[in-house]
Design an enzyme around this catalytic site. Structure first.
Site, PDB file in Angstrom:
ATOM      1  N   PRO A   1      -6.652  32.211  13.405  1.00  0.00           N
ATOM      2  CA  PRO A   1      -6.967  31.005  12.741  1.00  0.00           C
ATOM      3  C   PRO A   1      -6.887  29.830  13.754  1.00  0.00           C
ATOM      4  CG  PRO A   1      -4.910  31.227  12.433  1.00  0.00           C
ATOM      5  CD  PRO A   1      -5.364  32.476  13.316  1.00  0.00           C
TER       6      PRO A   1
ATOM      7  N   ALA B   1      -5.138  25.593   7.429  1.00  0.00           N
ATOM      8  CA  ALA B   1      -5.365  26.643   8.325  1.00  0.00           C
ATOM      9  C   ALA B   1      -6.327  27.730   7.535  1.00  0.00           C
ATOM     10  CB  ALA B   1      -4.065  27.573   8.664  1.00  0.00           C
ATOM     11  N   ASN B   2      -7.010  28.529   8.156  1.00  0.00           N
ATOM     12  CA  ASN B   2      -7.708  29.601   7.303  1.00  0.00           C
ATOM     13  C   ASN B   2      -6.778  30.831   7.485  1.00  0.00           C
ATOM     14  OD1 ASN B   2      -9.907  27.821   7.178  1.00  0.00           O
ATOM     15  ND2 ASN B   2     -11.423  29.657   7.909  1.00  0.00           N
ATOM     16  N   ARG B   3      -7.025  31.711   6.648  1.00  0.00           N
ATOM     17  CA  ARG B   3      -6.165  33.096   6.566  1.00  0.00           C
ATOM     18  C   ARG B   3      -6.858  33.809   7.718  1.00  0.00           C
ATOM     19  NH1 ARG B   3      -2.986  34.327   1.967  1.00  0.00           N
ATOM     20  NH2 ARG B   3      -4.219  33.288   0.455  1.00  0.00           N
ATOM     21  N   SER B   4      -6.070  34.235   8.452  1.00  0.00           N
ATOM     22  CA  SER B   4      -6.469  35.153   9.657  1.00  0.00           C
ATOM     23  C   SER B   4      -5.144  35.498  10.530  1.00  0.00           C
ATOM     24  CB  SER B   4      -7.415  34.540  10.650  1.00  0.00           C
ATOM     25  OG  SER B   4      -7.871  35.314  11.783  1.00  0.00           O
TER      26      SER B   4
END
Ligand code: CTP
Ligand code: CA
Length: 225
Positions: A21, A33-36
């Site tokens: 992310p 943030a993004n989920r990653s």
């Protein structure tokens, strides 16, 4: 070992991979943030290195070890990720597996406090699109590969992204509820190109990485996409 490095399917090529992310600061203690997990991108970097490529992995904040055989550059946010991509030596293949945050906050320099009254509203500005910049920039890598994590109309969205960004391939996956892709160890991928779609069964992220690297080597060495 030497045999792999000199004779692998990607021998002699420089592959740049983004993974994980990005974290966009809201203030010094908070971020968007993004989920990653970075598992898929890191597995691709490792697979490319095993195939003999020189690999530069530009990694957002992840809880993973640096994969063997890769030069790893750690970054925090989208702008730093773009700067690291642009600073890397020219790539033959670019793979944008990172879940880049689409927006950032005009960050406050001090921690936001509740006693300031009410809930704050965040003014967001759009981040640069790293994949589009690479695909449309000068010194374009011969192969530019993006990812698309979608919750509906997966293939249609992937085709649109392919055209809009100008990349050669999109690895599309369905991350809808129950897919288990986020943080999990498997992935059901569709390889979307201008000429069609190749759908793979559910595979481990390592198997997806190995297959993708094998396909990229075929494509790079002249077989049709
Ligand atoms: N990407 C990127 N830089 C961004 C946003 C996305 O490089 N600022 C890349 C991702 O690494 C991925 C591809 O673009 O390879 C698609 O990301 P995705 O989030 O699915 O596409 P977006 O264009 O951001 O569209 P949306 O989130 O609205 O679906
Ligand atoms: Ca996005």
């Amino acid at each position: 070992e030497g045999l792999v490095a000199s004779g692998g399917a990607l021998a002699g090529l420089h592959v740049v991979v983004t993974s994980g992310p990005t974290h966009e600061a809201i203030d010094p203690v908070r971020y968007i943030a993004n989920r990653s997990s970075g598992k898929q991108g890191h597995a691709i970097a490792a697979a490319a290195a095993s195939a003999g490529a020189r690999v530069t992995l530009i990694a957002g904040p992840v809880a993973l070890a640096d994969p063997p055989g890769c030069e790893v550059i750690h970054v925090e946010n989208a702008r730093d990720m773009l700067a690291a991509v642009e600073a890397a030596p020219p790539a033959d293949i670019f793979i944008g597996a990172a879940a880049v945050a689409d927006w950032r906050v005009e960050a406050a320099s001090d921690k936001m406090k509740k006693e300031n009254g009410g809930a704050p509203s965040l003014a967001l500005v759009e981040n640069p699109d790293i994949l589009a910049r690479v695909a449309q920039g000068k010194n374009r890598p011969r192969l530019v590969v993006g990812f698309a994590a979608e919750t509906r109309d997966v293939l249609r969205h992937a085709q649109e992204k392919l055209a809009r960004k100008g990349c050669d391939l999109i690895v599309a996956n369905d991350v809808g509820a129950g897919s288990g892709v986020f943080g999990g160890d498997s992935n059901e991928a569709h390889l979307v190109s201008r000429t069609g779609v190749e759908s793979w069964p559910r595979l481990s992220k390592k198997e997806v990485a190995a297959r993708l690297v094998a396909r990229l080597a075929q494509i790079f060495h002249g077989e049709a996409v």
